[in-house]
Design a protein around this motif. Structure first.
Motif, PDB file in Angstrom:
ATOM      1  N   ALA A  49       0.838  -1.196   0.000  1.00  0.00           N
ATOM      2  CA  ALA A  49       0.000   0.000   0.000  1.00  0.00           C
ATOM      3  C   ALA A  49       0.876   1.250   0.000  1.00  0.00           C
ATOM      4  O   ALA A  49       1.966   1.266   0.577  1.00  0.00           O
ATOM      5  CB  ALA A  49      -0.927   0.010   1.213  1.00  0.00           C
ATOM      6  N   HIS A  83      -0.421  12.100   0.129  1.00  0.00           N
ATOM      7  CA  HIS A  83      -0.890  11.460  -1.089  1.00  0.00           C
ATOM      8  C   HIS A  83       0.328  11.090  -1.937  1.00  0.00           C
ATOM      9  O   HIS A  83       1.458  11.500  -1.658  1.00  0.00           O
ATOM     10  CB  HIS A  83      -1.825  12.380  -1.878  1.00  0.00           C
ATOM     11  CG  HIS A  83      -1.123  13.531  -2.526  1.00  0.00           C
ATOM     12  ND1 HIS A  83      -0.853  14.710  -1.859  1.00  0.00           N
ATOM     13  CD2 HIS A  83      -0.601  13.670  -3.779  1.00  0.00           C
ATOM     14  CE1 HIS A  83      -0.212  15.535  -2.668  1.00  0.00           C
ATOM     15  NE2 HIS A  83      -0.044  14.936  -3.843  1.00  0.00           N
ATOM     16  N   THR A 118      -3.455   9.928  -5.590  1.00  0.00           N
ATOM     17  CA  THR A 118      -4.348   9.266  -4.646  1.00  0.00           C
ATOM     18  C   THR A 118      -3.791   9.274  -3.229  1.00  0.00           C
ATOM     19  O   THR A 118      -2.585   9.385  -3.020  1.00  0.00           O
ATOM     20  CB  THR A 118      -4.590   7.799  -5.095  1.00  0.00           C
ATOM     21  OG1 THR A 118      -5.447   7.142  -4.149  1.00  0.00           O
ATOM     22  CG2 THR A 118      -3.285   7.023  -5.178  1.00  0.00           C
ATOM     23  N   PHE A 162      -3.803   3.693  -2.289  1.00  0.00           N
ATOM     24  CA  PHE A 162      -3.400   2.857  -3.423  1.00  0.00           C
ATOM     25  C   PHE A 162      -2.915   1.522  -2.874  1.00  0.00           C
ATOM     26  O   PHE A 162      -2.029   1.487  -2.023  1.00  0.00           O
ATOM     27  CB  PHE A 162      -2.276   3.526  -4.224  1.00  0.00           C
ATOM     28  CG  PHE A 162      -1.873   2.769  -5.456  1.00  0.00           C
ATOM     29  CD1 PHE A 162      -2.598   2.885  -6.627  1.00  0.00           C
ATOM     30  CD2 PHE A 162      -0.763   1.931  -5.441  1.00  0.00           C
ATOM     31  CE1 PHE A 162      -2.225   2.178  -7.763  1.00  0.00           C
ATOM     32  CE2 PHE A 162      -0.389   1.225  -6.567  1.00  0.00           C
ATOM     33  CZ  PHE A 162      -1.122   1.353  -7.745  1.00  0.00           C
ATOM     34  N   TYR A 195      -6.238  -1.601  -6.399  1.00  0.00           N
ATOM     35  CA  TYR A 195      -7.354  -0.782  -5.933  1.00  0.00           C
ATOM     36  C   TYR A 195      -6.861   0.629  -5.635  1.00  0.00           C
ATOM     37  O   TYR A 195      -5.788   0.814  -5.070  1.00  0.00           O
ATOM     38  CB  TYR A 195      -7.946  -1.352  -4.636  1.00  0.00           C
ATOM     39  CG  TYR A 195      -8.283  -2.823  -4.659  1.00  0.00           C
ATOM     40  CD1 TYR A 195      -9.486  -3.281  -5.180  1.00  0.00           C
ATOM     41  CD2 TYR A 195      -7.401  -3.762  -4.112  1.00  0.00           C
ATOM     42  CE1 TYR A 195      -9.800  -4.634  -5.174  1.00  0.00           C
ATOM     43  CE2 TYR A 195      -7.701  -5.108  -4.097  1.00  0.00           C
ATOM     44  CZ  TYR A 195      -8.909  -5.544  -4.634  1.00  0.00           C
ATOM     45  OH  TYR A 195      -9.208  -6.883  -4.625  1.00  0.00           O
ATOM     46  N   TRP A 196      -7.661   1.619  -5.967  1.00  0.00           N
ATOM     47  CA  TRP A 196      -7.327   2.978  -5.558  1.00  0.00           C
ATOM     48  C   TRP A 196      -8.551   3.878  -5.580  1.00  0.00           C
ATOM     49  O   TRP A 196      -9.579   3.555  -6.188  1.00  0.00           O
ATOM     50  CB  TRP A 196      -6.207   3.573  -6.409  1.00  0.00           C
ATOM     51  CG  TRP A 196      -6.581   4.041  -7.780  1.00  0.00           C
ATOM     52  CD1 TRP A 196      -6.926   5.307  -8.158  1.00  0.00           C
ATOM     53  CD2 TRP A 196      -6.630   3.246  -8.979  1.00  0.00           C
ATOM     54  NE1 TRP A 196      -7.178   5.356  -9.516  1.00  0.00           N
ATOM     55  CE2 TRP A 196      -6.991   4.108 -10.037  1.00  0.00           C
ATOM     56  CE3 TRP A 196      -6.396   1.899  -9.258  1.00  0.00           C
ATOM     57  CZ2 TRP A 196      -7.153   3.654 -11.346  1.00  0.00           C
ATOM     58  CZ3 TRP A 196      -6.537   1.442 -10.561  1.00  0.00           C
ATOM     59  CH2 TRP A 196      -6.905   2.319 -11.581  1.00  0.00           C
ATOM     60  N   SER A 233     -10.508  -0.309  -9.770  1.00  0.00           N
ATOM     61  CA  SER A 233      -9.748  -1.540  -9.557  1.00  0.00           C
ATOM     62  C   SER A 233      -9.546  -2.244 -10.889  1.00  0.00           C
ATOM     63  O   SER A 233     -10.310  -2.042 -11.842  1.00  0.00           O
ATOM     64  CB  SER A 233     -10.474  -2.475  -8.580  1.00  0.00           C
ATOM     65  OG  SER A 233     -11.694  -2.947  -9.125  1.00  0.00           O
TER      66      SER A 233
END
Length: 296
Positions: free
Chosen positions: A134, A171, A187, A190, A219-220, A249
């Motif tokens: 992540a 971010h 993002t 993430f 995924y984000w 995703s």
């Protein structure tokens, strides 16, 4: 008589076993002809595992949380040795996904007599992982939590970390490239997982029902104000993350993550590492043998 295997015991894991329980675990391990090694930050876990592998040791048991599993499995991937898990960590995601009992006695029995199951791992640069990696808020959250130390009450450490992290609100901006996907992403959240999570299930309990599908899941959530992020967290905890506007995703076998920074903080199986970019992330199919409960 040579030991049947090795138990790496993390006494600083999320569940603080009483001293009597720790001694009972040690005694049960010794009775099963297992060596017990206490983990510390200075310990070369992979080196110890490689030394035991040269001596034909076939069983390595991680007694701790997901971070403990992460460190023990590094040298076990791509070998004919097995990984056992005694889940005494905070969340124990990996153990839960494998249906390993949370009681240490039952989990030890699974490690000794359970079935062998060959599962996928994934790799980021030269480091393997079993759960996910992540970027954004999560590595900052973990780093701030660990600032308080292992002896600080965990709930207070999490509260402190959440407050500080949301004030800073970090971010990342990354270029993501895969077989069929090229995008610049800005993002706060993430994540890349080893196989897919069931996002219809509630929050941190979201399981992976399959660890052999041979795919990464990415995924984000696009850059968003704090208030909207709180709504995202609420839906995530309710198992309704796919209803969040902008949630994205996709699945892939390999990907490259580029940044304008030479080094980035990455959460890997709940541990924080500073890694050199670009990040090369790949699925490593059928690369780890784990001990799981026998099917009745």
């Amino acid at each position: 008589m040579p030991a049947k295997g090795v138990v790496f015991l993390n006494r600083g894991a999320g569940v603080k076993l009483a001293p009597a329980e720790v001694e009972a675990l040690r005694e049960a391990a010794r009775d099963a002809s297992l060596d017990v090694i206490d983990l510390s930050r200075e310990l070369d876990v992979a080196g110890i595992c490689r030394d035991h592998l040269r001596r034909d040791t076939k069983l390595f048991i991680a007694a701790g949380g997901d971070g403990t599993v992460h460190h023990v499995m590094q040298a076990v991937v791509h070998t004919d040795a097995s990984l056992g898990v005694i889940p005494i960590g905070t969340y124990n995601h990996f153990a839960r996904d494998l249906n390993i009992p949370l009681d240490w006695r039952a989990a030890l029995q699974v490690a000794l007599t359970g079935e062998h199951r060959q599962i996928d791992t994934a790799r980021i640069n030269e480091r393997f992982f079993v759960n996910n990696v992540a970027m954004g808020l999560y590595p900052e959250l973990v780093a701030k939590r660990e600032e308080r130390g292992r002896d600080y009450p965990r709930w207070k450490a999490r509260l402190y970390a959440s407050y500080v992290t949301l004030r800073k609100y970090p971010h990342v901006t990354v270029m993501v490239e895969s077989e069929h996907h090229h995008e610049v992403i800005r993002t706060h959240v993430f994540m890349v997982s080893n196989n897919s999570y069931d996002l219809s299930r509630i929050g941190i309990e979201a399981p992976r029902t399959n660890l052999e599908e041979g795919r990464l899941s990415v995924y984000w959530l696009p850059h968003t104000p704090r208030l909207r992020l709180m709504k995202f967290v609420a839906r995530y905890l309710a198992g309704r993350v796919r209803e969040v506007p902008g949630f994205r995703s996709f699945r892939t076998q390999r990907m490259r993550v580029q940044s304008t920074h030479a080094h980035v903080k990455v959460g890997v199986d709940g541990e924080v590492f500073t890694m050199t970019t670009p990040l090369a992330i790949t699925i490593v199919p059928q690369s780890l043998v784990v001990k799981v409960p026998r099917v009745a």
